[in-house]
Design an enzyme around this catalytic site. Sequence first.
Site, short mmCIF file in Angstrom:
data_model
loop_
_atom_site.label_atom_id
_atom_site.label_comp_id
_atom_site.label_asym_id
_atom_site.label_seq_id
_atom_site.Cartn_x
_atom_site.Cartn_y
_atom_site.Cartn_z
CB SER A 1 -0.74 0.08 1.33
OG SER A 1 -2.00 -0.83 0.89
CB THR A 2 2.03 3.30 2.50
OG1 THR A 2 2.76 2.37 3.35
CG2 THR A 2 0.73 3.49 2.82
#
Length: 698
Positions: A23-24
């Site tokens: 995700s990040t």
Amino acid sequence: MNGEHKITSGHRGRAALVYLRQSTLVQVREHTESTMRQYALADVAVRLGWAPGDVEVIDRDLGLSGTSAAHRAGFRELMSRVCLGEVGAVLGLEVSRLARSNADLARLAEMARLTGTLLIDSDGVYDLSDFNDWLVLGLKSTMSQAELHIMAGRLQAAKLAAAERGDLRAPLPVGLVYDDEGEVAVDPDAEVQAAVADVFACFAAAGSAYGVVAAFAGRKFPQRAYGGAWAGQLRWGPLTHHRVLQVLKNPAYAGAYVHGRHVTRKRVDADGNVRTSTAEVPRAEWKVLIKDHHPGYVTWEEYLAVEARLQANWTASGARTVREGSALCQGIIYCGSCGGPMVANYQGGDRANYECHSRRDGKKAPGCRGIATAALDDAVARVLLDALTPEQVALALAAADQVAGQHQRASRAAELAVERARYDADRAERAFSQVEPENRLVARTLEARWEARLATLAEAEQALESAAAALPPLPDRDTIARAATDLPALWHAPTTTARDRKRLLRTLIADVTLMPEPDRAKARIGIRWHAGTAGQLIIDRPGPSGIPAATPSPAADLVRRLGPATGNDDLVAILNQRGYLTGAGRPFDVKAVQWVRRVYGVPVPSPVAAGEVSVKDAAAMLGCSAGVVYYWIEAGQLEARRHGNRLCIPWTQDVEAACRDRIAASGHLNPEARRTRPRKTPRCPAEEPQMSAAPGSI
Ligand SMILES: [Zn+2]
């Protein structure tokens, strides 16, 4: 692996896609283990029988959040390749997490079912055409969605609970810091303190954010850097309009703790992509607002006043701010008939009228009327000055204190800058003196730095000097107190600008309405005060500024009789000699006579004397255009006498003959002459009237 038997040669003949997602960027950076495992899936595919050349890794979505496919090019690529039927299997660490949103995963599953694509994760192989597999995947996907929701919910609830206590730490605006105990405190740096306090003080004085920017011209404003190379450090830069608004609107400066001032909103753009933007939340909808949470720069009441002032300045929302014109009630006057705003219409000089805006929009009501600004403003100003009497001294003194405060602040900022520069220079000097003389390389650098700091110090001292010199001397308090007792004189003083008067007016009067009034010679004015009271007054409308029908008839008769043959100056002399006065009771002047001429249609005597003709007459006689005649006069070929703005041509037979000769010789004016003239003959520019005479003379 579970369900390996579902893999057929048909699947192996097509590509195997390994889809990677974190995700990040933090996850990508810190959860390298997971990323490594994801890349290892390529080996799994080879072990399951795919040729290494057929295994592709899609890792374009590393570092992108999975909640929607809109911005994830990798997922879109995956989808399109599955749709085309090029893919035998899609491999992911946990297939239910290929997409974070159920909708995306359902689409992928449906496409995989239609094209016979397998989904493979560490738990096994899913063939979506098999109902069991399809059901298991659906359940896993639903559970993953629920897990996400519960996790986020817990985190958000904990965060909100902390915020409700005022304990959730958020980055503080410049001028406020967390002290050793973690409490919010005013920045101990006096220079920073002064800069922030001055923004509020300048706004109170100037009344607009741009006014603050102007007051800070040449002065720097601090900004705390978040993240990046300068994280946590104080940077000094120019104060922009945007920064001023940020400071003025931030409730932290009023000592308030706020959570939920901004919200992220999602919308779908024209291309169907989901866009996220940050929007301000109205104060009434802030989730947490704790007043007096920490020491601030202004009180909560002052913060609200600033907010109201900014709102009143916001022309995009329909606010009508104070402008430069002399019309006192500009921006706060309304038409009592149609309810629309009235605008000041300037007609040159000091003359102006308030006119109902509906007139321009074609929505005029029968009662809509305008009024001369002077008449209405005088009446309103009188009411205002009467009302001010009890408060006038206090008001003027407060203003004086404010100006004095501003003076002190301007030089105080410069003093603080000098102090900072001196401290920096001292430190650089100490560092230089402590270095061993043998360590020449270091010494040289430190010496250069010390010199630079000394130069900065000199600059700051120079700035302090000029700041002190630039300040005009202030009148003492007694002088101001004396001036304040005679407010009408101060109001009418030439040094008081129209802007000042309007600002003062607006502090007390909310709006002015020109009410409908059946008597056409009167005007009824409604005044609504900020205090909540309202009043009305009736004034005489001023008569028309000229002397139309009201001119006493003997004077008008005289002008009508003598006018056609007598000039204005002579008429003024005759009228005044007989003691006639205008309708307004003033002696006649040229303007008044011109007005009577206009009203009664009395022509101005012709300036053309006997033996003279006008340009128009000459042109008619010669059969050419007036432009040609003007050209001859300009070029000096024709004598003329100037009378006012008219030209009189002494007309004799010789003059007329000369003119006709010129026409006959001109190729332009006489086409026959052009035909007989040889082409090469140099043309005399004087005979080309079209150059400067009126175009299209013949
Ligand atoms: Zn109107």
